[in-house]
Design an enzyme around this catalytic site. Structure first.
Site, PDB file in Angstrom:
ATOM      1  N   GLU A 181      14.865 -21.088  14.895  1.00  0.00           N
ATOM      2  CA  GLU A 181      15.523 -20.921  13.583  1.00  0.00           C
ATOM      3  C   GLU A 181      16.425 -22.130  13.323  1.00  0.00           C
ATOM      4  OE1 GLU A 181      18.444 -17.704  13.270  1.00  0.00           O
ATOM      5  OE2 GLU A 181      17.779 -17.350  11.218  1.00  0.00           O
ATOM      6  N   LYS A 190      34.257  -5.895  11.149  1.00  0.00           N
ATOM      7  CA  LYS A 190      34.683  -7.176  11.741  1.00  0.00           C
ATOM      8  C   LYS A 190      33.773  -8.254  11.129  1.00  0.00           C
ATOM      9  CE  LYS A 190      33.774  -9.955  14.467  1.00  0.00           C
ATOM     10  NZ  LYS A 190      33.527 -11.343  13.954  1.00  0.00           N
ATOM     11  N   SER A 233      22.802 -13.760  14.604  1.00  0.00           N
ATOM     12  CA  SER A 233      21.729 -14.489  15.283  1.00  0.00           C
ATOM     13  C   SER A 233      21.117 -13.629  16.401  1.00  0.00           C
ATOM     14  CB  SER A 233      22.289 -15.781  15.872  1.00  0.00           C
ATOM     15  OG  SER A 233      23.348 -15.463  16.757  1.00  0.00           O
ATOM     16  N   PHE A 261      28.147 -14.952   8.637  1.00  0.00           N
ATOM     17  CA  PHE A 261      28.797 -15.758   7.596  1.00  0.00           C
ATOM     18  C   PHE A 261      27.963 -15.897   6.334  1.00  0.00           C
ATOM     19  CE2 PHE A 261      26.033 -19.079   9.377  1.00  0.00           C
ATOM     20  CZ  PHE A 261      25.603 -19.722   8.222  1.00  0.00           C
ATOM     21  N   CYS A 307      18.505 -15.018   6.304  1.00  0.00           N
ATOM     22  CA  CYS A 307      17.616 -14.545   7.366  1.00  0.00           C
ATOM     23  C   CYS A 307      16.206 -14.344   6.818  1.00  0.00           C
ATOM     24  CB  CYS A 307      18.141 -13.255   7.969  1.00  0.00           C
ATOM     25  SG  CYS A 307      18.075 -11.906   6.809  1.00  0.00           S
TER      26      CYS A 307
END
Ligand code: NAD
Length: 483
Positions: free
Chosen positions: A383, A174, A227, A150, A282
């Protein structure tokens, strides 16, 4: 009215067979922007069939013609630049400038794809034996797919789509069901390119569609960004199904600040690294390690600059930090701060419960700083993916390197110093795939592979750069003799 999103298969917009649709929510205003289908195996299967049907014609389209589509893609995307950036703000929550930066970086990947006629060339050697020549060919491999996150809804898909198709493959995307509309817009642009049917396909959805992509026998390879637990699952599932896979995972990025560094300039840079995109990168700076007597000066300057950041709705040009992506993300981030404090971290700046006038229901988390963070604290280990910066103290350079290398992640790490000896040692010894020297966000440009080590990456060939050409092509060795 909220748009009911469709899939794009074989050159046409088609309804998903989904029975479930999830709302796509603007996290600042809570407006429902669209309805995203939970596409099924049947939807993915239809996209695979369309991509397979289009492959032979596309692979035999001359590469210079395939490249021409990218020049036109770039032109049309430039024309719709502000529309795409606005949608990124609305569905993701970042600021307008951050969204513009993201679209710009996406365009750089289209630029990169125009160099593929050079990069895809291969080599040969005459007379490997008497009268025998040997050549390497690089050929497209079939249908590729990407599953994307996202946090960069416009940019990350462009790490893959342009390169995959210019190499001669057909492609299925996707995207994240949290931010699917940016790609709905992007595929409107792709539709206007008049590519042959089946070259690019879009399947909207969540886990069911991802699983179908990973398991479908008609898909040759999968690029994943998201993730770490899901990256590992994608890697294991794809390899079990005989697929090529590159899976870029999560991160906990450390920044070491040496006593010789210019603290003001370093902190200015660290602000963008920690709080840009509300920490949902990230490559976000998550832990700053103050070495020796850099610590106190660093802490004071970080607190001073962070508390001045203007938090608000991303569409307002004065906003410096937007929302996090959802109410669930806000709850998770705030509970991690609480847990970190329970485990001994001390709050320097607390962004929990921040409210923005006019957007009271928005999912804002203010800039947060915690100190006294020990290596086993949740805020040093896991994280957070939010605007939370932990500060740790190291006795010296070696201690800082040990702290950084203790992390299970290895996405990025930076050092701020004026001493070339420390910079060199840092590059040499730190186990992270993207290294910054006086750079807070060590983001590789499109012609370099995107690094990532340890639990931040599963696979061999990374996204971007020459790795991506290798990933999207099959090598064939031809040995020939003519009598
Ligand atoms: P995520 O892992 O939740 O989702 C990523 C994609 O996987 C989405 O398309 C999602 O629909 C799908 N997915 C989620 N759970 C799944 C499951 N159980 N089975 C199959 N598919 C599943 O990630 P996110 O929250 O969208 O994105 C944030 C994460 O992405 C962060 O950890 C961030 O560090 C990481 N990220 C990494 C990079 C990189 O280059 N290494 C870049 C951007 C983001």
């Amino acid at each position: 009215m909220a748009k009911k999103l469709k899939n794009y298969v074989g050159g046409e917009w088609v309804d998903s067979s989904a029975s479930v649709y999830t709302p796509v929510i603007n996290p600042a205003t809570c407006e429902v922007l669209g309805e995203c289908p939970e596409s099924t195996y049947a939807d993915v299967d239809a996209a695979v069939k369309a991509a397979q049907a289009g492959f032979e014609e596309w692979r035999s389209t001359p590469i210079l013609s395939r490249t021409q589509y990218m020049f036109r893609f770039k032109t049309l995307l430039e024309e719709r630049f502000e529309d795409v950036a606005k949608m990124v703000v609305e569905e993701n929550g970042k600021t307008r400038d951050e969204a513009r930066g993201e679209v710009r970086r996406g365009i750089e990947s289209i630029d990169f794809a125009t160099s593929i006629p050079v990069l895809m060339r291969s080599d040969g050697l005459e007379d490997v034996a008497s009268g025998i020549d040997e050549t390497t060919l690089r050929q497209p491999a079939g249908v590729f797919a990407a599953i994307t996150p996202f946090n960069f809804p416009a940019m990350v898909p462009l790490w893959f789509l342009p390169t995959a198709i210019v190499c001669g493959n057909t492609f299925i995307l996707k995207p994240s069901p949290q931010t699917p509309i940016s790609m709905d817009l992007m595929y409107e642009i792709l539709h206007d390119l008049d590519l042959p049917e089946g070259v690019v396909n879009l399947i909207q959805g969540g886990k069911e569609a991802s699983m179908a992509v990973m398991e479908h026998p008609g898909i040759k390879g999968v690029s994943f960004v998201g993730s770490s637990p899901v990256a590992k699952l994608v890697y294991e599932t794809c390899t079990r199904h005989g697929k090529r896979v590159q899976a870029q995972g999560g991160a906990k990025n450390y920044i070491a600040v040496m006593p010789d560094a210019d603290i003001n300039a370093s902190v200015k840079n660290i602000m963008g690294a920690a709080y840009g995109c509300a920490g949902q990168r990230c490559l976000a700076a998550a832990v700053v390690v103050g070495v020796g007597d850099a610590y106190d000066k660093l802490k004071d300057e970080l607190a001073k600059q962070a508390q001045g950041l203007r938090v608000g709705y991303g569409l307002s040009e004065t906003t410096q930090m937007g929302t996090v992506v959802s109410a669930a993300a806000k709850e998770r981030i705030e509970s991690m701060i609480t847990k970190g404090v329970e485990q001994g971290a001390k709050l320097v700046l607390d962004g929990r419960g921040v409210a923005v006038q006019g957007y009271e229901a928005g999912t804002f988390v203010g800039p947060t700083i915690v100190e006294n963070v020990q290596p086993d604290n949740i805020l040093a280990k896991e994280e957070v993916f939010g605007p939370v910066l932990a500060i740790m103290q190291a006795d010296d350079f070696d201690d800082a390197v040990d702290i950084i290398n203790g992390s299970k992640y290895g996405n990025a790490a930076s050092i701020f110093t004026n001493d070339g000896k420390y910079a060199r040692e840092f590059k040499y010894r730190v186990n992270a795939g993207n290294i910054g020297v006086n750079i807070g966000v060590a983001a590789p440009s499109a012609s370099f592979p995107f690094g990532g080590q340890k639990e931040s990456f599963y696979g061999d060939l990374h996204g971007q750069g020459m790795d991506s050409i290798e990933f999207y092509t099959e090598r064939k060795i031809v040995i020939e003799r003519w009598l």
